[in-house]
Scaffold this motif. Structure first.
Motif, PDB file in Angstrom:
ATOM      1  N   LYS A  49      -3.158  51.119 -13.824  1.00  0.00           N
ATOM      2  CA  LYS A  49      -2.715  52.409 -14.347  1.00  0.00           C
ATOM      3  C   LYS A  49      -1.904  53.184 -13.307  1.00  0.00           C
ATOM      4  O   LYS A  49      -0.925  53.860 -13.639  1.00  0.00           O
ATOM      5  N   GLU A  94       1.565  51.730 -13.256  1.00  0.00           N
ATOM      6  CA  GLU A  94       2.340  52.166 -14.414  1.00  0.00           C
ATOM      7  C   GLU A  94       2.769  53.628 -14.272  1.00  0.00           C
ATOM      8  O   GLU A  94       3.877  53.998 -14.698  1.00  0.00           O
ATOM      9  N   LYS A  95       1.922  54.455 -13.659  1.00  0.00           N
ATOM     10  CA  LYS A  95       2.255  55.871 -13.512  1.00  0.00           C
ATOM     11  C   LYS A  95       3.415  56.084 -12.549  1.00  0.00           C
ATOM     12  O   LYS A  95       4.302  56.920 -12.802  1.00  0.00           O
TER      13      LYS A  95
END
Length: 407
Positions: free
Chosen positions: A338, A341-342
């Motif tokens: 995550k 992806e951020k």
């Protein structure tokens, strides 16, 4: 009395800097070659290996069975849809079916069935649901496992066909590629081929997407891979460009979102279906030209075979940890994913994620091709600038490599 002296100048043999070329005395007379017999022995050894089929246990990483399958090269191999047997074709013009399990105690290694053909077969593939298989050579032949003659033969042109593949979803469809730069599509329910697309250079093999019935990817000699929709063959859906030599094989992952390609440039690459650039490249110092590649059914591993007679097993995701993960490891893995992806569009993180170390020959050829591509682009811009409006057509990169579509 006449005396002959050997006089050597050290300047001819000793390099002052690493940029100097060192001269090596050598006699090119083949009759005086000291390694002629060992070289011929190695070639005979390799030729003998190519006549055999080996069955491997991947978990134990050892060969559990060796079959003397054909007299000459083994040109193709495929498994039956149920996994109980497999088929081979070779230079001896035969198609043989073998049991997947080895012979029992006291039994000899014999094929279940042997079919003697009229020509040399260069490839074979099995139907995904029925007892039917297809071979290719001078033409595409459709066989029933219980018969010794083909139930259907189809051809379009006179050149040899190098590969044939069944569609895993629409199982009555199959495609082939020939040495005359054609990709031909067939339907078993019809007596004639459906359509063909002609490219600039020869296509070595194709692979169907296991999740989308009409999508297939072709491995071409012009260093590129082309993803086509068979309903609109005049323009490829995507052109995948990263290899610096001919692409010899391609295979899809079971998810249908990625595929892996094998190239003559001694590397394999993993491409997302919807992107033109690869996300991963694998290479080693000892690996030579990669001839074939397969993605395993669990979507975790990739196997490749290369010129130096070795099979290599790679992880589909290089950073993935093997074995059972604890709950803390799974949580940490998801959290890191995550975070990536951020911040994926942050310049520094984007550069690190994109960067891959490459061998010097591949890196040099990439730079050279980049210069050549920029020169061609500059030439097209100048030609458009100094020509009458509309006289020079603008052709997109996707349409440049398609010569024609014949129905």
């Amino acid at each position: 009395m006449k005396v002959k002296m050997l006089s050597r100048n050290p300047d001819n043999y000793v390099r002052e800097t690493k940029l100097d070329l060192q001269r090596v005395p050598r006699n090119y007379d083949p009759t005086l070659h000291p390694f002629e017999v060992p070289r011929e022995y190695v070639r005979a050894l390799n030729a003998t290996k190519l006549e055999r089929v080996r069955i491997w246990n991947l978990t134990k990483r050892n060969c559990i069975r060796t079959i003397q399958a054909h007299e000459g090269f083994v040109r193709g191999i495929c498994t039956r849809f149920c996994g109980s047997s497999f088929f081979t074709v070779g230079d001896d013009k035969t198609v043989k079916q073998w049991k997947m399990d080895g012979p029992g105690f006291g039994e000899e290694e014999e094929p279940l069935h042997t079919i003697l053909g009229k020509t040399v077969y260069t490839g074979i593939d099995h139907h995904w649901k029925e007892g039917i298989f297809a071979t290719c050579g001078q033409q595409v032949d459709i066989w029933d496992e219980q018969k010794t003659s083909p139930i259907c033969s189809m051809t379009w042109g006179f050149d040899s066909i190098s590969s044939v593949k069944f569609n895993p979803i629409e199982t009555f469809l199959l495609g082939s590629c020939a040495s005359d730069r054609n990709i031909v599509l067939y339907d078993m329910r019809q007596a004639t081929p459906l359509k063909k697309v002609i490219l600039d250079m020869r296509t070595n093999t194709i692979c169907w997407n296991p999740m989308e019935a009409f999508i297939f990817t072709a491995a071409n000699e012009d260093y590129n891979l082309y993803t086509f929709d068979m309903r609109a063959l005049d323009t490829p859906v995507m052109v995948h460009m990263d290899h610096v030599s001919a692409v010899l094989d391609v295979d899809y992952s079971p998810t249908g979102k990625e595929f892996v390609s094998a190239s003559f440039d001694k590397s394999i690459r993993i491409f997302p279906v919807n992107k033109s650039r690869s996300r991963e490249v694998y290479h080693t110092k000892r690996m030579q030209h990669v001839i074939c590649v397969k993605w395993t059914s669990d979507s975790k591993y990739i196997m490749c075979g290369s010129d130096e007679m070795n099979i290599r097993l790679w992880k589909a995701n290089a950073s993935e940890k093997l074995g059972v993960l604890t709950s803390r490891e799974k949580t940490a893995k998801d959290y890191n994913q995550k975070l990536k992806e951020k911040f994926q569009y942050h310049p520094h993180i984007k550069r690190i994620a994109r960067h891959r170390h490459l061998p010097k020959p591949i890196y040099s050829q990439i730079q050279e091709q980049r210069i050549m591509k920029e020169a061609r682009r500059r030439k097209e811009v100048n030609r458009l600038k100094h020509s009458k409006p509309g006289s020079v057509p603008i052709v997109s990169e996707k349409k440049k490599h398609v010569v024609a579509v014949v129905k």
